[in-house]
Motif scaffolding. Sequence first.
Motif, PDB file in Angstrom:
ATOM      1  N   LYS A  40       1.921  -1.746  -9.975  1.00 14.46           N
ATOM      2  CA  LYS A  40       0.842  -1.079 -10.609  1.00 14.46           C
ATOM      3  C   LYS A  40      -0.105  -1.848 -11.537  1.00 14.46           C
ATOM      4  O   LYS A  40      -0.832  -1.310 -12.260  1.00 14.46           O
ATOM      5  CB  LYS A  40       1.455   0.158 -11.350  1.00 14.46           C
ATOM      6  N   ARG A  47      -0.375  -4.391  -3.565  1.00 13.92           N
ATOM      7  CA  ARG A  47      -1.015  -3.282  -4.622  1.00 13.92           C
ATOM      8  C   ARG A  47      -0.555  -1.835  -3.912  1.00 13.92           C
ATOM      9  O   ARG A  47       0.109  -1.917  -3.017  1.00 13.92           O
ATOM     10  CB  ARG A  47      -2.583  -3.307  -4.498  1.00 13.92           C
ATOM     11  N   ASN A  49      -2.328   0.688  -3.053  1.00 14.64           N
ATOM     12  CA  ASN A  49      -2.871   1.281  -1.973  1.00 14.64           C
ATOM     13  C   ASN A  49      -2.271   0.719  -0.581  1.00 14.64           C
ATOM     14  O   ASN A  49      -2.693   1.124   0.439  1.00 14.64           O
ATOM     15  CB  ASN A  49      -4.366   1.105  -2.147  1.00 14.64           C
ATOM     16  N   GLN A  52       0.721   3.395   1.092  1.00 16.25           N
ATOM     17  CA  GLN A  52       0.609   4.693   1.316  1.00 16.25           C
ATOM     18  C   GLN A  52       1.620   4.878   2.626  1.00 16.25           C
ATOM     19  O   GLN A  52       1.830   4.229   3.328  1.00 16.25           O
ATOM     20  CB  GLN A  52      -0.705   5.114   1.696  1.00 16.25           C
ATOM     21  N   SER A  55       1.507   3.240   6.333  1.00 15.58           N
ATOM     22  CA  SER A  55       0.745   1.999   6.354  1.00 15.58           C
ATOM     23  C   SER A  55       1.470   1.045   7.091  1.00 15.58           C
ATOM     24  O   SER A  55       2.523   0.975   7.060  1.00 15.58           O
ATOM     25  CB  SER A  55       0.576   1.545   4.903  1.00 15.58           C
ATOM     26  N   PRO A  85      -5.879   7.856   6.444  1.00 10.36           N
ATOM     27  CA  PRO A  85      -6.210   8.451   5.232  1.00 10.36           C
ATOM     28  C   PRO A  85      -7.250   9.386   4.742  1.00 10.36           C
ATOM     29  O   PRO A  85      -7.222   9.942   3.810  1.00 10.36           O
ATOM     30  CB  PRO A  85      -6.263   7.030   4.315  1.00 10.36           C
TER      31      PRO A  85
END
Length: 245
Positions: A40, A47, A49, A52, A55, A85
Motif C-alpha cells: 500500500k 501494487r 491494483n 484484484q 487477476s 473490471p
Amino acid sequence: MLHKTSGIVLKTTNYAESSVVAKIYTEKFGLQSYIINGVKKPGAKIRMNMLQALSLLDLVVYHKQNGNMQRISEARAAPILQTIPYDIVKSSIGIFINEMLYKSLKQPAHEPQLYNFLQNAILFLDQTTENCANFSLVFLMKLSGFLGFSPDISFADSYNYFDLLNGGFIHAAPAHPHYLDEKSASDWAILLRCPLSESHLLSIKTSQRKFLLGKIILYYTLHIENFGVVNSHSVLEEVLRWKEI
C-alpha cells in the motif's frame, strides 16, 4: 529457493498497516497464501491494483514445502484484464465465480490442467463480445469435472430426473429432495454438453437461469465439504435481470 509460476488472485486480506496476505491459485503449487509487505506504500514494487480478484500474474516466488505462508519476489500482470473490471455484467460474473473458486479450491496441489482451464476461461470472459448471461452456468459445470464430481451424463438421453446428491440421471424421483425434474434435468444435460465458448448460443429464460444457478450452487454444496454459503449470486442475478429489462 526461487520458482517461476503463473497465478490467479482469489482474495486479499489486510495484514498490518501496509501489507496484505494474498490467496493465489498457482500453476505450480496450487492454492497458496503469500504475504506481500508494503503493497500500500507509494512506489510499491507490487501494487494493490495487481491483486484484484481473478487477476492473472506471472510470479517469482519463494516456496517452502508445507509452509503456511509464502513470499513473492516478483509479480507482473500477464496480461492486464481489459473488460472484466469495467463491464458491469462481466465484473458481476467475475465476483461470483471468484467466490465459487475460493470456496472450492482448498488444496495446495499441482494441477496444471485445472489451472489452464481457469486461465483460459478468465481470458475468454475478458475478451468475448458475446452475451455472457449463461457463462457462469457452463463454467461451473466444467469446473466440477476438474474438482472430481462432474455429473454423469451416461443416461441423460434415457432418464428424466437428475439426482443432485448422487450425481447421475435416474428414471424416477429419488426419496430425498435434492433432484431435478424432467424439464430442469433436460436443461442440466444441455449445460453439461455445451462448450464454454458457445454458452451465448443457449436460450435460457431469466427465471430458469436463476433456478439452475441455485441448483448448481446446491450441487457444489452437496459435494464439497464445508462449502459454506454463497452470497454473490444474488448480485449477479439482479444485474442480469436488469440488463434484460
